[in-house]
Design a protein around this motif. Sequence first.
Motif, short mmCIF file in Angstrom:
data_model
loop_
_atom_site.label_atom_id
_atom_site.label_comp_id
_atom_site.label_asym_id
_atom_site.label_seq_id
_atom_site.Cartn_x
_atom_site.Cartn_y
_atom_site.Cartn_z
N TRP A 166 42.71 38.45 16.95
CA TRP A 166 43.30 38.31 18.28
C TRP A 166 44.53 37.40 18.25
O TRP A 166 45.52 37.66 18.95
CB TRP A 166 42.25 37.76 19.26
CG TRP A 166 41.56 38.84 20.04
CD1 TRP A 166 41.37 40.14 19.66
CD2 TRP A 166 40.96 38.71 21.33
NE1 TRP A 166 40.69 40.82 20.63
CE2 TRP A 166 40.42 39.96 21.67
CE3 TRP A 166 40.80 37.65 22.21
CZ2 TRP A 166 39.75 40.20 22.87
CZ3 TRP A 166 40.13 37.87 23.41
CH2 TRP A 166 39.63 39.13 23.74
N VAL B 259 47.70 39.23 17.02
CA VAL B 259 48.29 40.20 17.96
C VAL B 259 48.64 39.56 19.30
O VAL B 259 49.05 40.25 20.24
CB VAL B 259 47.35 41.41 18.19
CG1 VAL B 259 47.10 42.13 16.88
CG2 VAL B 259 46.03 41.00 18.84
N LYS C 68 46.69 37.90 21.49
CA LYS C 68 45.67 37.93 22.54
C LYS C 68 44.91 36.61 22.64
O LYS C 68 44.07 36.45 23.51
CB LYS C 68 44.70 39.10 22.30
CG LYS C 68 45.37 40.46 22.39
CD LYS C 68 44.41 41.59 22.05
CE LYS C 68 43.47 41.90 23.18
NZ LYS C 68 42.72 43.16 22.94
N ARG D 262 51.36 37.95 10.87
CA ARG D 262 52.03 38.79 11.87
C ARG D 262 53.30 39.41 11.29
O ARG D 262 53.61 40.58 11.56
CB ARG D 262 52.35 37.95 13.11
CG ARG D 262 52.83 38.75 14.31
CD ARG D 262 53.15 37.85 15.48
NE ARG D 262 51.96 37.15 15.96
CZ ARG D 262 51.83 35.82 16.04
NH1 ARG D 262 52.83 35.04 15.61
NH2 ARG D 262 50.72 35.28 16.50
N SER E 169 44.63 45.16 17.74
CA SER E 169 44.56 44.87 19.17
C SER E 169 43.53 45.74 19.89
O SER E 169 42.97 45.33 20.91
CB SER E 169 45.94 45.09 19.81
OG SER E 169 45.93 44.72 21.17
N SER E 170 43.25 46.91 19.34
CA SER E 170 42.32 47.83 19.99
C SER E 170 40.86 47.59 19.62
O SER E 170 39.97 48.27 20.14
CB SER E 170 42.69 49.28 19.64
OG SER E 170 42.45 49.56 18.26
#
Length: 241
Positions: free
Chosen positions: A65, A68, A70, A88, A100-101
């Motif tokens: 997380w 990305v 989050k 990243r 992210s999914s």
Amino acid sequence: MLYGLLGDIHSNIEALDAVLGKLRSEGVERFLSVGDIVGYGADPKACIDRVREIGATVVAGNHDWAVVGKLETTFFNVYAKEAVDWTRSQLEPDDLAWLSSRPLVEVVDDEITVVHATLDQPANFDYIQTYYDAARTINAMETHVCMVGHSHVPLAFILEDSIRLAMGTRLDLSDCDRALLNVGSIGQPRDENPKAACGIYDSETGEYRLERVPYDIGTASEKIRSAGLPGILADRLRFGR
């Protein structure tokens, strides 16, 4: 069904490939991952590619997380933050979209719940270290088994008449009410055993096995140094802490 339980991988492809070789040799039919595919190590893309290739069920970890965007890295130490930023920069848009999914929680075959940290509040990424912590997750369980990671230390909490801590490498879960299994870490163990940790769960017999797998620590460490990541992330692999 024979499930292969994958602890925190943390961009360590040498450890991941060694574990997958072991699990395949044992006849594992399905792979489940507690997340933190990335962070700390030098091969984030290769590790993402590998877990996608094997069709693993993967939930989101806090490092996933963070990479990305989050999750804020306010509470990450300086080495973890540096690794997040570096990771990243190494990933392509498709890799970031896949990370992210990832869901926070997955229930597999109505048999196993997979979550990175705690089941009662998965987005908080708290640690399960005490009986109280374990009870909160066990009370939230709707399956016989829940597998977690996050602390990088393998252990199990078993609910029978009461909750007990089990540290063995072979556990019979067939008669217990619920079992909370921390499968440790593949890529960065922290229990003073540098071998990669993984688990095997047989849903037919109820047997759980914690496995420790040797891998090429020298290569994994050298890659971390060559990437310009903090040296401590390479050193700790040798000592398992």
